[in-house]
Design an enzyme around this catalytic site. Sequence first.
Site, PDB file in Angstrom:
ATOM      1  N   ILE A 115      43.864  35.463  37.992  1.00  0.00           N
ATOM      2  CA  ILE A 115      44.216  35.213  39.545  1.00  0.00           C
ATOM      3  C   ILE A 115      43.984  33.820  39.870  1.00  0.00           C
ATOM      4  O   ILE A 115      43.186  33.120  39.196  1.00  0.00           O
ATOM      5  CB  ILE A 115      43.141  35.822  40.314  1.00  0.00           C
ATOM      6  CG1 ILE A 115      41.702  35.826  39.687  1.00  0.00           C
ATOM      7  CG2 ILE A 115      43.248  37.379  40.561  1.00  0.00           C
ATOM      8  CD1 ILE A 115      40.472  35.983  40.430  1.00  0.00           C
ATOM      9  N   TYR A 177      44.007  37.509  48.996  1.00  0.00           N
ATOM     10  CA  TYR A 177      43.383  37.976  47.705  1.00  0.00           C
ATOM     11  C   TYR A 177      43.763  39.424  47.597  1.00  0.00           C
ATOM     12  O   TYR A 177      44.318  40.210  46.732  1.00  0.00           O
ATOM     13  CB  TYR A 177      41.933  37.533  47.301  1.00  0.00           C
ATOM     14  CG  TYR A 177      41.384  38.418  46.102  1.00  0.00           C
ATOM     15  CD1 TYR A 177      42.047  38.104  44.760  1.00  0.00           C
ATOM     16  CD2 TYR A 177      40.474  39.580  46.313  1.00  0.00           C
ATOM     17  CE1 TYR A 177      41.156  38.743  43.640  1.00  0.00           C
ATOM     18  CE2 TYR A 177      39.995  40.297  45.073  1.00  0.00           C
ATOM     19  CZ  TYR A 177      40.415  39.693  44.106  1.00  0.00           C
ATOM     20  OH  TYR A 177      39.756  40.429  42.923  1.00  0.00           O
ATOM     21  N   ALA A 178      42.907  40.081  49.063  1.00  0.00           N
ATOM     22  CA  ALA A 178      43.184  41.553  48.793  1.00  0.00           C
ATOM     23  C   ALA A 178      44.764  42.100  49.008  1.00  0.00           C
ATOM     24  O   ALA A 178      44.926  43.023  48.578  1.00  0.00           O
ATOM     25  CB  ALA A 178      42.358  41.902  50.213  1.00  0.00           C
ATOM     26  N   LYS A 181      45.991  42.281  45.654  1.00  0.00           N
ATOM     27  CA  LYS A 181      45.443  43.534  44.753  1.00  0.00           C
ATOM     28  C   LYS A 181      45.968  44.758  45.384  1.00  0.00           C
ATOM     29  O   LYS A 181      46.391  45.489  44.633  1.00  0.00           O
ATOM     30  CB  LYS A 181      44.185  43.588  44.957  1.00  0.00           C
ATOM     31  CG  LYS A 181      43.270  42.321  44.006  1.00  0.00           C
ATOM     32  CD  LYS A 181      43.672  42.358  42.428  1.00  0.00           C
ATOM     33  CE  LYS A 181      42.959  41.010  41.852  1.00  0.00           C
ATOM     34  NZ  LYS A 181      43.487  41.069  40.529  1.00  0.00           N
ATOM     35  N   LEU A 211      32.028  44.283  42.224  1.00  0.00           N
ATOM     36  CA  LEU A 211      31.755  42.601  42.217  1.00  0.00           C
ATOM     37  C   LEU A 211      31.164  42.452  40.487  1.00  0.00           C
ATOM     38  O   LEU A 211      30.256  43.269  40.099  1.00  0.00           O
ATOM     39  CB  LEU A 211      30.596  42.386  42.979  1.00  0.00           C
ATOM     40  CG  LEU A 211      29.814  40.996  43.001  1.00  0.00           C
ATOM     41  CD1 LEU A 211      30.857  39.953  43.202  1.00  0.00           C
ATOM     42  CD2 LEU A 211      28.761  40.622  43.840  1.00  0.00           C
ATOM     43  N   ILE A 212      31.537  41.482  39.871  1.00  0.00           N
ATOM     44  CA  ILE A 212      31.142  41.055  38.636  1.00  0.00           C
ATOM     45  C   ILE A 212      30.902  39.806  38.612  1.00  0.00           C
ATOM     46  O   ILE A 212      31.197  38.885  39.256  1.00  0.00           O
ATOM     47  CB  ILE A 212      32.749  41.373  37.845  1.00  0.00           C
ATOM     48  CG1 ILE A 212      33.492  42.733  37.873  1.00  0.00           C
ATOM     49  CG2 ILE A 212      32.199  40.857  36.267  1.00  0.00           C
ATOM     50  CD1 ILE A 212      32.472  43.788  37.405  1.00  0.00           C
ATOM     51  N   ASP A 213      29.832  39.625  37.590  1.00  0.00           N
ATOM     52  CA  ASP A 213      29.088  38.037  37.758  1.00  0.00           C
ATOM     53  C   ASP A 213      29.739  36.943  37.027  1.00  0.00           C
ATOM     54  O   ASP A 213      29.235  36.173  36.232  1.00  0.00           O
ATOM     55  CB  ASP A 213      27.685  38.520  36.948  1.00  0.00           C
ATOM     56  CG  ASP A 213      27.951  38.632  35.654  1.00  0.00           C
ATOM     57  OD1 ASP A 213      29.045  38.831  35.068  1.00  0.00           O
ATOM     58  OD2 ASP A 213      26.761  38.712  34.691  1.00  0.00           O
ATOM     59  N   ASP A 215      31.543  33.167  37.062  1.00  0.00           N
ATOM     60  CA  ASP A 215      31.009  31.915  37.778  1.00  0.00           C
ATOM     61  C   ASP A 215      31.996  31.855  38.995  1.00  0.00           C
ATOM     62  O   ASP A 215      31.391  31.463  39.941  1.00  0.00           O
ATOM     63  CB  ASP A 215      31.359  30.933  37.073  1.00  0.00           C
ATOM     64  CG  ASP A 215      30.378  30.600  35.722  1.00  0.00           C
ATOM     65  OD1 ASP A 215      29.067  31.400  35.504  1.00  0.00           O
ATOM     66  OD2 ASP A 215      30.602  29.972  34.740  1.00  0.00           O
TER      67      ASP A 215
HETATM   68  P1  NDP Z   1      38.200  33.764  36.872  1.00  0.00           P
HETATM   69  O1  NDP Z   1      38.275  32.896  38.177  1.00  0.00           O
HETATM   70  O2  NDP Z   1      36.846  33.808  36.302  1.00  0.00           O
HETATM   71  O3  NDP Z   1      39.206  33.460  36.131  1.00  0.00           O
HETATM   72  C1  NDP Z   1      40.480  33.582  36.374  1.00  0.00           C
HETATM   73  C2  NDP Z   1      41.409  33.092  35.254  1.00  0.00           C
HETATM   74  O4  NDP Z   1      42.776  32.923  35.736  1.00  0.00           O
HETATM   75  C3  NDP Z   1      41.122  31.993  34.613  1.00  0.00           C
HETATM   76  O5  NDP Z   1      41.159  31.995  33.242  1.00  0.00           O
HETATM   77  C4  NDP Z   1      41.875  30.930  35.056  1.00  0.00           C
HETATM   78  O6  NDP Z   1      42.138  29.943  34.137  1.00  0.00           O
HETATM   79  C5  NDP Z   1      43.273  31.703  35.355  1.00  0.00           C
HETATM   80  N1  NDP Z   1      43.984  31.020  36.251  1.00  0.00           N
HETATM   81  C6  NDP Z   1      43.678  30.754  37.526  1.00  0.00           C
HETATM   82  N2  NDP Z   1      44.846  30.095  38.094  1.00  0.00           N
HETATM   83  C7  NDP Z   1      45.985  30.436  37.226  1.00  0.00           C
HETATM   84  C8  NDP Z   1      47.360  30.182  37.397  1.00  0.00           C
HETATM   85  N3  NDP Z   1      47.942  29.484  38.392  1.00  0.00           N
HETATM   86  N4  NDP Z   1      48.046  30.369  36.209  1.00  0.00           N
HETATM   87  C9  NDP Z   1      47.507  31.068  34.989  1.00  0.00           C
HETATM   88  N5  NDP Z   1      46.275  31.260  34.929  1.00  0.00           N
HETATM   89  C10 NDP Z   1      45.566  30.944  36.151  1.00  0.00           C
HETATM   90  O7  NDP Z   1      38.516  35.426  37.488  1.00  0.00           O
HETATM   91  P2  NDP Z   1      37.228  36.621  37.185  1.00  0.00           P
HETATM   92  O8  NDP Z   1      37.174  36.745  35.607  1.00  0.00           O
HETATM   93  O9  NDP Z   1      36.234  36.725  38.176  1.00  0.00           O
HETATM   94  O10 NDP Z   1      38.484  37.821  37.420  1.00  0.00           O
HETATM   95  C11 NDP Z   1      39.416  38.376  36.402  1.00  0.00           C
HETATM   96  C12 NDP Z   1      39.901  39.630  37.213  1.00  0.00           C
HETATM   97  O11 NDP Z   1      39.057  40.399  37.533  1.00  0.00           O
HETATM   98  C13 NDP Z   1      40.800  39.414  38.455  1.00  0.00           C
HETATM   99  O12 NDP Z   1      42.025  40.024  38.043  1.00  0.00           O
HETATM  100  C14 NDP Z   1      39.900  39.769  39.407  1.00  0.00           C
HETATM  101  O13 NDP Z   1      40.869  40.059  40.588  1.00  0.00           O
HETATM  102  C15 NDP Z   1      39.300  41.043  39.070  1.00  0.00           C
HETATM  103  N6  NDP Z   1      38.202  41.148  39.690  1.00  0.00           N
HETATM  104  C16 NDP Z   1      37.135  40.345  39.484  1.00  0.00           C
HETATM  105  C17 NDP Z   1      35.873  40.608  40.224  1.00  0.00           C
HETATM  106  C18 NDP Z   1      34.709  39.812  39.932  1.00  0.00           C
HETATM  107  O14 NDP Z   1      33.673  40.043  40.893  1.00  0.00           O
HETATM  108  N7  NDP Z   1      34.577  38.692  39.236  1.00  0.00           N
HETATM  109  C19 NDP Z   1      35.780  41.805  41.367  1.00  0.00           C
HETATM  110  C20 NDP Z   1      37.126  42.537  41.152  1.00  0.00           C
HETATM  111  C21 NDP Z   1      38.064  42.236  40.309  1.00  0.00           C
HETATM  112  P3  NDP Z   1      42.626  28.240  34.662  1.00  0.00           P
HETATM  113  O15 NDP Z   1      41.794  27.865  35.485  1.00  0.00           O
HETATM  114  O16 NDP Z   1      42.386  27.442  33.171  1.00  0.00           O
HETATM  115  O17 NDP Z   1      44.078  28.591  34.468  1.00  0.00           O
END
Ligand code: NDP
Length: 286
Positions: A115, A177-178, A181, A211-213, A215
Site C-alpha cells: 500500500i 485508503y478505504a 480496499k 488493526l495490525i501492529d 509501525d
Molecule cells: P506497511 O506500510 O508497513 O508496508 C507497506 C509496504 O508497501 C512497504 O513494504 C512499502 O515499502 C511498500 N510500498 C509503499 N509504497 C509503495 C509503492 N508506491 N510501490 C511499491 N511498494 C510500496 O503496511 P502494513 O504492513 O501495515 O500493511 C500491509 C497490508 O495489510 C496492506 O495491504 C494493508 O492495507 C493491510 N492491512 C494492514 C492493517 C494494519 O493495521 N497494519 C490493517 C488492515 C489491512 P517501500 O516504502 O520500501 O516502498
Amino acid sequence: KLLLGSICVAFIALRWSAPSFNKESLKGARVLVTGASTGIGEQLAYHYARLGAQLVITARRENVLKQVVSKCLEMGAQRALFIPADMASASDAESVVQYAIEQLGGLDYLVLNHIGPSPYRMWDGDVEHTRWLLEVNFLSYAQMTQKALPTLEKSNGSIVVVSSLLGKICGPFALPYAATKFALNGFFGGLQHELAMQKSNVSITICTLGLIDTDSAMEKIKGYINMTAYPAQEAAWNIIEAGASRQSETFYPWYTFYACLFRDWFPYFRDQAIQNSYTYNPQVDK
Ligand code: NDP
C-alpha cells in the site's frame, strides 16, 4: 432458545471450519510478495522463507529489500531475490511479475500486499491523492494479476490479496485508503466468480485484516483510536495458511469475521459504535 443456539453453533462452525494446510506444499513454491520491505509483507517473506519457498520480494527501497532477502536466505528460503519497483507505475508493476516468472521459472503464489502511504485524518478534498492511491493500492494489483494469470493457470497457482476491514465497513479518517480496499474486494470478489465459471485452476484468497501492529499503522492511529493491535507475524501466518489451503476468504483477527457478519443488522448502532470509538474534537483536530 434452540434457534439461537443453532445460529451460534453455525457461526462458530463457519469461523473454525477452515481447511487445513500442508506446510510441505510450500517447500520450493515460487512466491512473489509485494510490499515486503516492512510490516506484514516482511513477515510474509520470513514465513515463506522458513517454509523453504523460492521468493521474489518487491517494494521501493532497495537497501531495505536487500536486508530482508539476506534474512530470508538465513531462515531457509531455497532462493530469495528482490526487485525494486514503484507500484504507481503500470510498467513497474508488469516488470515485477515478468522478473519473478523469469527468475523462478514460473509462479505458484502472487501475494499482493503493498500500500502507498496515505494520511490518517478527515478528508481534505485531495482528489489527486485518491487517484494516485488507486494506482498504487488497486490498479497495480489488477495489472499484476493480468500479467500473472496465464502462468498461474499452468501451475494451479494462487493469488492472495491483502485487504482490510475498511474494505468491508466504512470508517472515518482513511477515505482514499478505504476506497482502494473496497475496489479490491469488488474486483477480486468478481474475479473469483469469473474464474470459477471458467473452471480455472487459479484460486483467489481475499484477506480481511483488522488493526495490525505494524509501525506504519501504529503511527497513523496514535491519538485517534485506542484498540488492540494484533501481531503482524500472526497476521502473516494466517494469510499464508489461507492462501495455501485455497480459501476464498480469510479474516484476522477473529472479530473481523463477526463485524462483517453483523454489519447490516443494526446500522444505527453500528454507526454510533464506529463514531464513538474515535477521539475527535472538531474545535481542535483538523
Ligand atoms: P506497511 O506500510 O508497513 O508496508 C507497506 C509496504 O508497501 C512497504 O513494504 C512499502 O515499502 C511498500 N510500498 C509503499 N509504497 C509503495 C509503492 N508506491 N510501490 C511499491 N511498494 C510500496 O503496511 P502494513 O504492513 O501495515 O500493511 C500491509 C497490508 O495489510 C496492506 O495491504 C494493508 O492495507 C493491510 N492491512 C494492514 C492493517 C494494519 O493495521 N497494519 C490493517 C488492515 C489491512 P517501500 O516504502 O520500501 O516502498
